[in-house]
Design a protein around this motif. Structure first.
Motif, PDB file in Angstrom:
ATOM      1  N   ASN A  58     -16.449 -19.075   3.827  1.00  0.00           N
ATOM      2  CA  ASN A  58     -16.982 -18.282   2.892  1.00  0.00           C
ATOM      3  C   ASN A  58     -16.525 -16.840   3.168  1.00  0.00           C
ATOM      4  OD1 ASN A  58     -18.828 -17.844   0.617  1.00  0.00           O
ATOM      5  ND2 ASN A  58     -20.362 -16.821   2.176  1.00  0.00           N
ATOM      6  N   ASN A  59     -15.897 -16.667   4.450  1.00  0.00           N
ATOM      7  CA  ASN A  59     -15.571 -15.281   4.737  1.00  0.00           C
ATOM      8  C   ASN A  59     -14.267 -14.974   3.964  1.00  0.00           C
ATOM      9  OD1 ASN A  59     -17.379 -14.601   6.798  1.00  0.00           O
ATOM     10  ND2 ASN A  59     -16.277 -15.789   8.139  1.00  0.00           N
ATOM     11  N   TYR A  60     -13.334 -16.140   3.608  1.00  0.00           N
ATOM     12  CA  TYR A  60     -12.127 -15.844   2.898  1.00  0.00           C
ATOM     13  C   TYR A  60     -12.624 -15.702   1.485  1.00  0.00           C
ATOM     14  CZ  TYR A  60      -9.354 -17.355   6.926  1.00  0.00           C
ATOM     15  OH  TYR A  60      -8.724 -17.049   8.112  1.00  0.00           O
ATOM     16  N   VAL A  61     -13.744 -16.337   0.972  1.00  0.00           N
ATOM     17  CA  VAL A  61     -14.015 -15.963  -0.481  1.00  0.00           C
ATOM     18  C   VAL A  61     -14.446 -14.879  -0.755  1.00  0.00           C
ATOM     19  CG1 VAL A  61     -15.749 -16.969  -2.280  1.00  0.00           C
ATOM     20  CG2 VAL A  61     -14.466 -18.691  -0.570  1.00  0.00           C
ATOM     21  N   ILE A  62     -15.502 -14.239   0.257  1.00  0.00           N
ATOM     22  CA  ILE A  62     -16.004 -12.859   0.187  1.00  0.00           C
ATOM     23  C   ILE A  62     -14.686 -11.781   0.163  1.00  0.00           C
ATOM     24  CG2 ILE A  62     -17.282 -11.179   1.259  1.00  0.00           C
ATOM     25  CD1 ILE A  62     -19.079 -13.525   2.212  1.00  0.00           C
ATOM     26  N   ALA A  63     -13.824 -12.063   0.998  1.00  0.00           N
ATOM     27  CA  ALA A  63     -12.789 -11.148   0.912  1.00  0.00           C
ATOM     28  C   ALA A  63     -11.931 -10.965  -0.090  1.00  0.00           C
ATOM     29  CB  ALA A  63     -11.725 -11.307   2.333  1.00  0.00           C
ATOM     30  N   LEU A  64     -11.562 -12.267  -0.673  1.00  0.00           N
ATOM     31  CA  LEU A  64     -10.529 -12.463  -1.675  1.00  0.00           C
ATOM     32  C   LEU A  64     -11.357 -11.858  -3.262  1.00  0.00           C
ATOM     33  CD1 LEU A  64      -8.690 -15.687  -0.860  1.00  0.00           C
ATOM     34  CD2 LEU A  64      -7.872 -13.313  -0.666  1.00  0.00           C
ATOM     35  N   VAL A  65     -12.435 -12.486  -3.341  1.00  0.00           N
ATOM     36  CA  VAL A  65     -13.171 -12.325  -4.626  1.00  0.00           C
ATOM     37  C   VAL A  65     -14.082 -11.118  -4.764  1.00  0.00           C
ATOM     38  CG1 VAL A  65     -14.746 -13.304  -6.380  1.00  0.00           C
ATOM     39  CG2 VAL A  65     -13.033 -14.794  -4.911  1.00  0.00           C
ATOM     40  N   GLN A  66     -14.933 -11.079  -3.668  1.00  0.00           N
ATOM     41  CA  GLN A  66     -16.155 -10.017  -3.960  1.00  0.00           C
ATOM     42  C   GLN A  66     -15.551  -8.669  -3.404  1.00  0.00           C
ATOM     43  OE1 GLN A  66     -19.593 -11.021  -1.604  1.00  0.00           O
ATOM     44  NE2 GLN A  66     -19.888 -12.933  -2.835  1.00  0.00           N
ATOM     45  N   ASN A  67     -14.517  -8.558  -2.376  1.00  0.00           N
ATOM     46  CA  ASN A  67     -13.874  -7.289  -1.903  1.00  0.00           C
ATOM     47  C   ASN A  67     -12.834  -6.890  -2.421  1.00  0.00           C
ATOM     48  OD1 ASN A  67     -16.226  -6.903   0.045  1.00  0.00           O
ATOM     49  ND2 ASN A  67     -15.434  -8.391   1.496  1.00  0.00           N
ATOM     50  N   GLY A  68     -12.366  -7.627  -3.285  1.00  0.00           N
ATOM     51  CA  GLY A  68     -11.077  -7.204  -4.333  1.00  0.00           C
ATOM     52  C   GLY A  68      -9.742  -7.291  -3.367  1.00  0.00           C
ATOM     53  N   VAL A  69      -9.768  -8.115  -2.232  1.00  0.00           N
ATOM     54  CA  VAL A  69      -8.423  -8.305  -1.617  1.00  0.00           C
ATOM     55  C   VAL A  69      -7.394  -8.859  -2.399  1.00  0.00           C
ATOM     56  CG1 VAL A  69      -7.411  -9.232   0.691  1.00  0.00           C
ATOM     57  CG2 VAL A  69      -9.592  -8.217   0.475  1.00  0.00           C
ATOM     58  N   ALA A  70      -7.954 -10.204  -3.289  1.00  0.00           N
ATOM     59  CA  ALA A  70      -6.716 -10.535  -3.953  1.00  0.00           C
ATOM     60  C   ALA A  70      -5.967  -9.669  -5.018  1.00  0.00           C
ATOM     61  CB  ALA A  70      -7.594 -11.612  -4.832  1.00  0.00           C
ATOM     62  N   ARG A  71      -6.858  -8.805  -5.526  1.00  0.00           N
ATOM     63  CA  ARG A  71      -5.932  -7.735  -6.653  1.00  0.00           C
ATOM     64  C   ARG A  71      -5.268  -6.898  -5.579  1.00  0.00           C
ATOM     65  NH1 ARG A  71      -3.738  -6.685 -11.336  1.00  0.00           N
ATOM     66  NH2 ARG A  71      -4.039  -4.269 -11.604  1.00  0.00           N
ATOM     67  N   SER A  72      -5.679  -6.559  -4.538  1.00  0.00           N
ATOM     68  CA  SER A  72      -5.011  -5.608  -3.598  1.00  0.00           C
ATOM     69  C   SER A  72      -3.588  -6.213  -3.165  1.00  0.00           C
ATOM     70  CB  SER A  72      -5.555  -5.138  -2.471  1.00  0.00           C
ATOM     71  OG  SER A  72      -7.021  -4.507  -2.811  1.00  0.00           O
ATOM     72  N   LEU A  73      -3.701  -7.619  -3.055  1.00  0.00           N
ATOM     73  CA  LEU A  73      -2.524  -8.257  -2.652  1.00  0.00           C
ATOM     74  C   LEU A  73      -1.316  -8.407  -3.579  1.00  0.00           C
ATOM     75  CD1 LEU A  73      -3.887 -11.741  -0.903  1.00  0.00           C
ATOM     76  CD2 LEU A  73      -2.318  -9.941   0.120  1.00  0.00           C
ATOM     77  N   VAL A  74      -1.941  -8.406  -4.826  1.00  0.00           N
ATOM     78  CA  VAL A  74      -0.879  -8.352  -5.937  1.00  0.00           C
ATOM     79  C   VAL A  74      -0.363  -6.830  -6.004  1.00  0.00           C
ATOM     80  CG1 VAL A  74      -0.505  -8.369  -8.552  1.00  0.00           C
ATOM     81  CG2 VAL A  74      -2.268 -10.018  -7.249  1.00  0.00           C
ATOM     82  N   ASN A  75      -0.936  -5.824  -5.968  1.00  0.00           N
ATOM     83  CA  ASN A  75      -0.772  -4.529  -5.767  1.00  0.00           C
ATOM     84  C   ASN A  75       0.345  -4.336  -4.671  1.00  0.00           C
ATOM     85  OD1 ASN A  75      -2.290  -3.891  -8.032  1.00  0.00           O
ATOM     86  ND2 ASN A  75      -3.885  -3.209  -6.828  1.00  0.00           N
ATOM     87  N   SER A  76      -0.009  -4.723  -3.458  1.00  0.00           N
ATOM     88  CA  SER A  76       0.804  -4.560  -2.260  1.00  0.00           C
ATOM     89  C   SER A  76       2.257  -5.339  -2.674  1.00  0.00           C
ATOM     90  CB  SER A  76       0.205  -4.983  -0.831  1.00  0.00           C
ATOM     91  OG  SER A  76      -0.668  -4.232  -0.542  1.00  0.00           O
ATOM     92  N   LEU A  77       2.172  -6.553  -3.071  1.00  0.00           N
ATOM     93  CA  LEU A  77       3.400  -7.276  -3.411  1.00  0.00           C
ATOM     94  C   LEU A  77       4.461  -6.590  -4.504  1.00  0.00           C
ATOM     95  CD1 LEU A  77       5.058  -9.763  -3.013  1.00  0.00           C
ATOM     96  CD2 LEU A  77       3.484 -10.847  -4.905  1.00  0.00           C
ATOM     97  N   VAL A  78       3.788  -6.110  -5.421  1.00  0.00           N
ATOM     98  CA  VAL A  78       4.572  -5.253  -6.400  1.00  0.00           C
ATOM     99  C   VAL A  78       5.068  -4.125  -5.902  1.00  0.00           C
ATOM    100  CG1 VAL A  78       4.193  -3.851  -8.515  1.00  0.00           C
ATOM    101  CG2 VAL A  78       2.973  -5.985  -8.419  1.00  0.00           C
ATOM    102  N   VAL A  79       4.497  -3.145  -5.070  1.00  0.00           N
ATOM    103  CA  VAL A  79       4.912  -2.138  -4.552  1.00  0.00           C
ATOM    104  C   VAL A  79       5.850  -2.427  -3.489  1.00  0.00           C
ATOM    105  CG1 VAL A  79       4.342  -0.113  -3.079  1.00  0.00           C
ATOM    106  CG2 VAL A  79       2.805  -0.795  -4.880  1.00  0.00           C
ATOM    107  N   ALA A  80       5.774  -3.261  -2.481  1.00  0.00           N
ATOM    108  CA  ALA A  80       6.686  -3.709  -1.488  1.00  0.00           C
ATOM    109  C   ALA A  80       8.077  -4.075  -2.386  1.00  0.00           C
ATOM    110  CB  ALA A  80       5.932  -4.596  -0.551  1.00  0.00           C
ATOM    111  N   THR A  81       7.877  -5.120  -3.160  1.00  0.00           N
ATOM    112  CA  THR A  81       8.979  -5.457  -3.949  1.00  0.00           C
ATOM    113  C   THR A  81       9.898  -4.614  -4.534  1.00  0.00           C
ATOM    114  OG1 THR A  81       8.018  -7.821  -4.280  1.00  0.00           O
ATOM    115  CG2 THR A  81       9.907  -7.279  -5.415  1.00  0.00           C
ATOM    116  N   LEU A  82       9.327  -3.555  -5.410  1.00  0.00           N
ATOM    117  CA  LEU A  82       9.982  -2.566  -6.018  1.00  0.00           C
ATOM    118  C   LEU A  82      10.484  -1.476  -4.917  1.00  0.00           C
ATOM    119  CD1 LEU A  82       7.531  -1.607  -8.897  1.00  0.00           C
ATOM    120  CD2 LEU A  82       9.716  -2.964  -8.917  1.00  0.00           C
ATOM    121  N   THR A  83       9.896  -1.345  -3.953  1.00  0.00           N
ATOM    122  CA  THR A  83      10.489  -0.556  -2.728  1.00  0.00           C
ATOM    123  C   THR A  83      11.740  -0.959  -2.253  1.00  0.00           C
ATOM    124  OG1 THR A  83       8.342   0.274  -2.273  1.00  0.00           O
ATOM    125  CG2 THR A  83       9.896   0.504  -0.532  1.00  0.00           C
ATOM    126  N   VAL A  84      11.796  -2.503  -1.924  1.00  0.00           N
ATOM    127  CA  VAL A  84      12.699  -2.970  -1.239  1.00  0.00           C
ATOM    128  C   VAL A  84      14.077  -3.187  -2.284  1.00  0.00           C
ATOM    129  CG1 VAL A  84      13.824  -5.402  -0.570  1.00  0.00           C
ATOM    130  CG2 VAL A  84      11.561  -4.439   0.200  1.00  0.00           C
TER     131      VAL A  84
END
Length: 281
Positions: A58-84
């Motif tokens: 449940n810790n992973y569910v809370i982190a990804l869904v309730q705390n918005g880490v899933a959306r932040s992962l997408v943001n980090s992936l977009v930023v890092a990919t464009l930067t590279v």
């Protein structure tokens, strides 16, 4: 008592093996303990257990869904990919000019690039903030791409220039005789040869953009645009003991996994790039 040559060799091997085991244990243990903690809850988080005693997903569910880490992962992936992408595109052309085209002030420019890479982020934070606001990029992922690219370029340009100087001039001359243009020479001659260097510098730029915190915290205020380090830093609790440590550890494990996967995938090219630079540099 004097040891024989064979005994000295075995003693040296045992010493190297023992040192390697200690170094691996020191490096791996924090990540191992973070994984253990990510599967715990309640008071178990504060008990020093070194073996798994349960799997609380449940810790992973809370982190990804309730705390918005899933959306932040997408943001980090977009930023890092464009930067590279921007870093490698600019660096490969800039390094070609610095390594192959003679012009006045080339050494001074390389020295300036090296000096710029030594500035800490906090020294240019205010100036970068004014630039971002002037360009209208505040509170957008473009501000992070701009700032990360600015800080990654000096290192990538310097490293790729060193690698490009080691490429034999005869290959370039043969391509010119065949009628190849400058861009064709860069794309068909230099890029395949410099693939290990490109992978190494690109991965280092990706890690820098993926883990950066200060610019991401300063230039982004919207919750749906935060990158992963800031999203984890925004986990809240009434006191340090009431922070959701299980979810924080779960998010930390999730954030670390992409970097580990990239290193494992490109391991051979990374080693080849580092050793080639060490020999030819």
């Amino acid at each position: 008592m004097k040891l024989s040559r064979r005994q000295r060799q075995w003693s040296l091997k045992l010493l190297i093996l023992f040192s390697s085991v200690i170094a691996c244990a020191v490096c791996i243990f924090p990540f191992y303990y973070a994984i253990l903690t990510s599967f715990r809850r309640g008071q178990d988080l504060f008990q020093p257990h070194y073996l798994p005693d349960g799997f609380f997903w449940n810790n992973y569910v809370i982190a990804l869904v309730q705390n918005g880490v899933a959306r932040s992962l997408v943001n980090s992936l977009v930023v890092a990919t464009l930067t590279v992408t921007l870093c490698l595109l600019v660096s490969i052309t800039a390094s070609f000019a610095l390594a192959r085209i003679p012009f006045r002030g080339r050494k001074f420019m390389l020295f300036t690039i090296l000096c710029v890479s030594m500035f800490p982020q906090v020294a240019v934070l205010s100036g970068m903030f004014e630039l971002v606001r002037f360009l209208g990029l505040y509170d957008s992922l473009g501000s992070l791409v701009l700032s990360y690219t600015t800080f990654s370029l000096p290192f990538t340009v310097w490293v790729l220039t060193t690698f490009m100087r080691s490429v034999p001039v005869e290959l370039e001359e043969a391509a010119i005789v065949d009628g190849a243009s400058t861009w064709t020479i860069i794309r068909r001659v230099f890029m395949p040869i410099m693939a290990p260097a490109l992978v190494t510098t690109g991965l280092l730029a990706f890690i820098g953009a993926w883990n950066e915190f200060m610019f991401a915290l300063t230039f982004i205020i919207s919750g749906d645009k935060r990158t992963v380090p800031v999203a984890i830093g925004m986990f809240q609790g009434a006191s340090p003991y009431e922070l959701p440590w299980g979810s924080i550890m779960a998010a930390s494990v999730i954030v670390t996994l992409p970097i580990i996967l990239l290193v494992l995938i490109f391991q051979k090219r990374i080693v080849s790039g580092l050793t080639s630079g060490a020999i030819k540099g």
